[in-house]
Design a protein around this motif. Structure first.
Motif, mmCIF file in Angstrom:
data_model
loop_
_atom_site.group_PDB
_atom_site.id
_atom_site.type_symbol
_atom_site.label_atom_id
_atom_site.label_comp_id
_atom_site.label_asym_id
_atom_site.label_seq_id
_atom_site.Cartn_x
_atom_site.Cartn_y
_atom_site.Cartn_z
ATOM 1 N N SER A 83 0.831 -1.202 0.000
ATOM 2 C CA SER A 83 0.000 0.000 0.000
ATOM 3 C C SER A 83 0.872 1.261 0.000
ATOM 4 N N ALA A 84 1.932 1.255 0.797
ATOM 5 C CA ALA A 84 2.842 2.402 0.846
ATOM 6 C C ALA A 84 3.532 2.599 -0.495
ATOM 7 N N LEU A 85 3.915 1.501 -1.144
ATOM 8 C CA LEU A 85 4.543 1.607 -2.467
ATOM 9 C C LEU A 85 3.578 2.178 -3.496
ATOM 10 N N GLN A 86 2.310 1.774 -3.448
ATOM 11 C CA GLN A 86 1.315 2.302 -4.378
ATOM 12 C C GLN A 86 1.090 3.788 -4.140
ATOM 13 N N SER A 87 1.026 4.204 -2.883
ATOM 14 C CA SER A 87 0.857 5.619 -2.556
ATOM 15 C C SER A 87 2.048 6.437 -3.045
ATOM 16 N N ALA A 88 3.241 5.881 -2.831
ATOM 17 C CA ALA A 88 4.456 6.578 -3.264
ATOM 18 C C ALA A 88 4.490 6.703 -4.782
ATOM 19 N N ASP A 89 4.162 5.650 -5.485
ATOM 20 C CA ASP A 89 4.163 5.657 -6.942
ATOM 21 C C ASP A 89 3.143 6.653 -7.492
ATOM 22 N N ALA A 90 1.974 6.701 -6.863
ATOM 23 C CA ALA A 90 0.916 7.596 -7.327
ATOM 24 C C ALA A 90 1.262 9.063 -7.103
ATOM 25 N N ALA A 91 2.116 9.358 -6.123
ATOM 26 C CA ALA A 91 2.441 10.747 -5.797
ATOM 27 C C ALA A 91 3.503 11.349 -6.704
ATOM 28 N N ILE A 92 4.346 10.527 -7.310
ATOM 29 C CA ILE A 92 5.442 11.051 -8.136
ATOM 30 C C ILE A 92 4.870 11.796 -9.342
ATOM 31 N N GLY A 93 5.358 13.040 -9.502
ATOM 32 C CA GLY A 93 4.900 13.889 -10.604
ATOM 33 C C GLY A 93 3.658 14.702 -10.271
ATOM 34 N N LYS A 94 3.031 14.449 -9.129
ATOM 35 C CA LYS A 94 1.828 15.185 -8.710
ATOM 36 C C LYS A 94 2.235 16.381 -7.860
ATOM 37 N N THR A 95 1.297 17.315 -7.726
ATOM 38 C CA THR A 95 1.507 18.474 -6.870
ATOM 39 C C THR A 95 0.931 18.174 -5.492
ATOM 40 N N VAL A 96 1.756 18.399 -4.477
ATOM 41 C CA VAL A 96 1.306 18.177 -3.104
ATOM 42 C C VAL A 96 1.370 19.491 -2.340
ATOM 43 N N THR A 97 0.452 19.619 -1.382
ATOM 44 C CA THR A 97 0.421 20.793 -0.519
ATOM 45 C C THR A 97 0.266 20.315 0.914
ATOM 46 N N SER A 98 1.118 20.829 1.806
ATOM 47 C CA SER A 98 1.050 20.432 3.213
ATOM 48 C C SER A 98 -0.259 20.926 3.823
ATOM 49 N N ALA A 99 -0.611 20.385 4.968
ATOM 50 C CA ALA A 99 -1.883 20.716 5.624
ATOM 51 C C ALA A 99 -1.979 22.204 5.951
ATOM 52 N N SER A 114 10.339 2.976 7.399
ATOM 53 C CA SER A 114 9.813 1.811 8.112
ATOM 54 C C SER A 114 8.869 2.249 9.223
ATOM 55 N N GLY A 115 7.641 1.775 9.160
ATOM 56 C CA GLY A 115 6.661 2.070 10.198
ATOM 57 C C GLY A 115 6.063 3.455 10.140
ATOM 58 N N GLY A 116 6.353 4.224 9.105
ATOM 59 C CA GLY A 116 5.817 5.574 9.014
ATOM 60 C C GLY A 116 5.308 5.892 7.625
ATOM 61 N N ALA A 117 4.788 7.099 7.484
ATOM 62 C CA ALA A 117 4.266 7.538 6.193
ATOM 63 C C ALA A 117 5.425 7.850 5.242
ATOM 64 N N PRO A 118 5.222 7.661 3.936
ATOM 65 C CA PRO A 118 6.269 7.993 2.969
ATOM 66 C C PRO A 118 6.598 9.486 3.001
ATOM 67 N N ILE A 119 7.836 9.812 2.671
ATOM 68 C CA ILE A 119 8.279 11.208 2.646
ATOM 69 C C ILE A 119 8.579 11.584 1.196
ATOM 70 N N ALA A 120 7.883 12.629 0.742
ATOM 71 C CA ALA A 120 8.061 13.098 -0.638
ATOM 72 C C ALA A 120 9.098 14.205 -0.668
ATOM 73 N N THR A 121 10.028 14.105 -1.628
ATOM 74 C CA THR A 121 10.983 15.173 -1.870
ATOM 75 C C THR A 121 10.498 15.919 -3.100
ATOM 76 N N LEU A 122 10.294 17.215 -2.938
ATOM 77 C CA LEU A 122 9.782 18.032 -4.032
ATOM 78 C C LEU A 122 10.932 18.473 -4.934
ATOM 79 N N LYS A 123 10.599 18.985 -6.113
ATOM 80 C CA LYS A 123 11.632 19.404 -7.073
ATOM 81 C C LYS A 123 12.509 20.513 -6.526
ATOM 82 N N ASP A 124 11.988 21.342 -5.606
ATOM 83 C CA ASP A 124 12.795 22.414 -5.008
ATOM 84 C C ASP A 124 13.641 21.924 -3.828
#
Length: 138
Positions: A83-99, A114-124
């Motif tokens: 599930s974490a891999l699918q979420s990570a794959d789906a996020a690449i190339g998308k625009t994300v905004t923090s809460a 391990s044991g936590g939510a994936p961390i996205a690195t943005l282009k900046d």
């Protein structure tokens, strides 16, 4: 007539006491420890006073339950990783905004923790944790 004290029963008693102490000292007994305790108990029982068959069957049932729970936990870990891999794959190339809206950008890569939510690195170069509070748009 000479009587000889049985060393097997005292060994069995000592082993049972040690097993009981070990079990009470640990907050939980894992699969391997449970198996070692069961085998030690069977090896050291007094042949003239064998273990009660209902107690033996109860321990075997407990052993079976521990084994099934261990297998279930392994399968659950596998599902969570997928599930974490699918979420990570789906996020690449998308625009994300923090809460709070302070961090926003296009996802360049995602790291799995391990044991936590994936961390996205943005282009900046900034990083955002991909949890339920983050909005992802196309």
């Amino acid at each position: 007539m000479t009587t000889v004290a049985s060393t097997t029963s005292s060994t069995s008693t000592n082993t049972a006491a040690a097993a009981s102490t070990a079990a009470s000292n640990a907050s939980t007994v894992d699969y391997n420890q449970f198996l070692q305790l069961l085998v030690a108990q069977l090896k050291n029982q007094d042949p003239t006073q064998p273990m009660d068959s209902t107690a033996y069957l109860s321990q075997l049932a407990s052993f079976s339950q521990v084994e099934q729970q261990t297998n279930t936990n392994k399968k659950l870990d596998t599902l969570l990783s997928a599930s974490a891999l699918q979420s990570a794959d789906a996020a690449i190339g998308k625009t994300v905004t923090s809460a709070d809206g302070t961090v926003s950008g296009t996802v360049a890569s995602v790291s799995l923790v391990s044991g936590g939510a994936p961390i996205a690195t943005l282009k900046d170069g900034s990083k955002v944790t991909l949890d339920s509070s983050v909005s992802i748009s196309g």
